[in-house]
Motif scaffolding. Structure first.
Motif, mmCIF file in Angstrom:
data_model
loop_
_atom_site.group_PDB
_atom_site.id
_atom_site.type_symbol
_atom_site.label_atom_id
_atom_site.label_comp_id
_atom_site.label_asym_id
_atom_site.label_seq_id
_atom_site.Cartn_x
_atom_site.Cartn_y
_atom_site.Cartn_z
ATOM 1 N N VAL A 162 -5.418 -6.180 3.605
ATOM 2 C CA VAL A 162 -4.276 -5.570 4.161
ATOM 3 C C VAL A 162 -3.054 -6.246 3.612
ATOM 4 C CG1 VAL A 162 -3.184 -5.138 6.271
ATOM 5 C CG2 VAL A 162 -5.588 -5.130 6.475
ATOM 6 N N ILE A 163 -1.811 -5.598 3.730
ATOM 7 C CA ILE A 163 -0.593 -6.148 3.262
ATOM 8 C C ILE A 163 0.364 -5.725 4.434
ATOM 9 C CG2 ILE A 163 -0.272 -4.477 1.434
ATOM 10 C CD1 ILE A 163 1.549 -6.358 0.097
ATOM 11 N N PHE A 164 1.008 -6.572 4.713
ATOM 12 C CA PHE A 164 2.156 -6.454 5.919
ATOM 13 C C PHE A 164 3.502 -6.685 4.965
ATOM 14 C CE2 PHE A 164 -1.407 -7.902 8.329
ATOM 15 C CZ PHE A 164 -1.480 -7.299 9.283
ATOM 16 N N ILE A 165 4.341 -5.696 4.958
ATOM 17 C CA ILE A 165 5.141 -5.590 3.895
ATOM 18 C C ILE A 165 6.638 -5.050 4.430
ATOM 19 C CG2 ILE A 165 4.614 -3.606 2.810
ATOM 20 C CD1 ILE A 165 5.455 -4.892 0.160
ATOM 21 N N ILE A 187 0.576 -1.925 5.870
ATOM 22 C CA ILE A 187 1.459 -1.739 7.220
ATOM 23 C C ILE A 187 2.930 -2.300 7.031
ATOM 24 C CG2 ILE A 187 1.682 -2.779 9.576
ATOM 25 C CD1 ILE A 187 -1.393 -3.096 9.738
ATOM 26 N N PHE A 188 3.819 -1.171 7.119
ATOM 27 C CA PHE A 188 5.194 -1.691 6.876
ATOM 28 C C PHE A 188 5.786 -2.236 7.951
ATOM 29 C CE2 PHE A 188 4.453 1.671 3.481
ATOM 30 C CZ PHE A 188 4.893 0.864 2.501
ATOM 31 N N GLU A 221 0.317 6.830 2.400
ATOM 32 C CA GLU A 221 -0.741 6.488 3.136
ATOM 33 C C GLU A 221 -0.818 5.286 3.985
ATOM 34 O OE1 GLU A 221 -3.984 7.297 0.637
ATOM 35 O OE2 GLU A 221 -3.909 9.433 0.665
ATOM 36 N N ALA A 222 0.162 4.863 4.237
ATOM 37 C CA ALA A 222 0.635 3.568 5.074
ATOM 38 C C ALA A 222 -0.362 3.855 6.375
ATOM 39 C CB ALA A 222 2.106 3.683 5.456
ATOM 40 N N THR A 223 -0.798 2.692 6.561
ATOM 41 C CA THR A 223 -1.698 2.579 7.866
ATOM 42 C C THR A 223 -0.994 2.588 9.161
ATOM 43 O OG1 THR A 223 -3.606 1.505 6.519
ATOM 44 C CG2 THR A 223 -3.631 1.190 9.147
ATOM 45 N N LYS A 227 -6.402 -0.242 13.633
ATOM 46 C CA LYS A 227 -6.287 0.637 12.834
ATOM 47 C C LYS A 227 -7.048 0.353 11.347
ATOM 48 C CE LYS A 227 -2.424 3.214 14.700
ATOM 49 N NZ LYS A 227 -1.188 3.736 14.488
ATOM 50 N N VAL A 228 -6.953 -0.988 11.055
ATOM 51 C CA VAL A 228 -7.560 -1.462 9.723
ATOM 52 C C VAL A 228 -8.882 -1.871 9.765
ATOM 53 C CG1 VAL A 228 -5.398 -2.079 8.639
ATOM 54 C CG2 VAL A 228 -6.578 -3.869 9.957
ATOM 55 N N GLY A 229 -9.704 -1.811 11.049
ATOM 56 C CA GLY A 229 -11.044 -1.941 11.050
ATOM 57 C C GLY A 229 -11.400 -3.278 11.927
ATOM 58 N N LEU A 230 -10.387 -3.755 12.531
ATOM 59 C CA LEU A 230 -10.606 -4.974 13.420
ATOM 60 C C LEU A 230 -11.113 -4.666 14.350
ATOM 61 C CD1 LEU A 230 -9.488 -8.156 12.755
ATOM 62 C CD2 LEU A 230 -8.039 -7.682 14.630
#
Length: 230
Positions: free
Chosen positions: A50-53, A76-77, A92-94, A112-115
């Motif tokens: 995952v990238i938080f940007i 995840i923006f 397709e941002a999460t 939403k990323v599977g945690l």
């Protein structure tokens, strides 16, 4: 374990998201970076899930950076602006978080990323309290203690940060700086003024007295100011 990186040109914003990540046992922060170029190197050195940007950054924007990648991890923006949301989801941002980001909203995004449920249980520790902000002043990155800030003025593309002993001028929009400040400590009282709530002496008419300085209150901000000091 979900591996992630944080990309944002504002040190305070990076620090906040890293502090959130550290409170979740299912997330592991591989690093935080001020530019997309440094993030690009990290993506090739590590297995990033995952990238938080951020979006608006010097050089290449977060959106253009993600578009430039042949393949990319979940994204995840995190931004101070709402107008890029449609474009973000088109690639397709999460999720798309608008600053200031509260922990509860952050938690919804990472789920939403599977945690899973156990991994998203907050570690029993206090939230890291942000006490300083870094601003670019005269080509230097200057550390300013938040409690020393009396008020902040917006002057077009610049801000003036007033402290008891110095006034710092930095190239940054007032709205972007506002998004980085803790709302329990600072409040906007005018379209071009943010004040330190703890330093308010009194409010009279359309002015607030703070550190022996009278500052105007904008009509659209007056109700929120009174609500915050009740």
């Amino acid at each position: 374990m979900i591996n992630c990186i944080v990309v944002d040109d504002e040190p305070l914003a990076r620090q906040l998201i890293v502090s959130y990540i550290e409170q979740l046992p299912g997330l592991h922060c591989l690093g935080s970076y001020p530019t997309a170029v440094e993030a690009f190197t990290a993506l090739h050195q590590h297995q990033v899930d995952v990238i938080f940007i951020d979006i608006e950054m010097p050089g290449i924007s977060g959106l253009n950076f993600i578009k430039s990648l042949k393949t990319h991890p979940k994204v995840i923006f995190i931004t101070a602006y709402t107008e890029y949301a449609v474009e973000a989801f088109e690639i397709e941002a999460t999720d798309y978080l608008v600053k200031p980001v509260m922990f509860e909203r952050f938690l919804k995004a990472v789920q939403k990323v599977g945690l899973n449920k156990n991994e998203s249980q907050r570690i029993n520790q206090p939230t890291a309290e942000i006490t300083n902000i870094f601003l670019k002043v005269d080509k230097k990155l200057v550390k300013i203690n938040l409690s020393s800030i009396i008020y902040i003025e917006g002057l077009g593309d610049y801000v003036k940060v007033h402290t008891p002993n110095h006034t710092y001028v930095s190239y940054m929009a007032l709205g972007k700086l506002e998004a980085l400040l803790p709302n329990y400590e600072f409040i906007r009282i005018h379209r071009s003024i943010i004040i330190n709530k703890h330093l308010i002496q009194y409010i009279e008419g359309n002015f607030v007295r703070i550190a022996d300085i009278d500052l105007p209150i904008g009509l659209t901000y007056k109700a929120n100011l009174f609500k915050s000091v009740e």
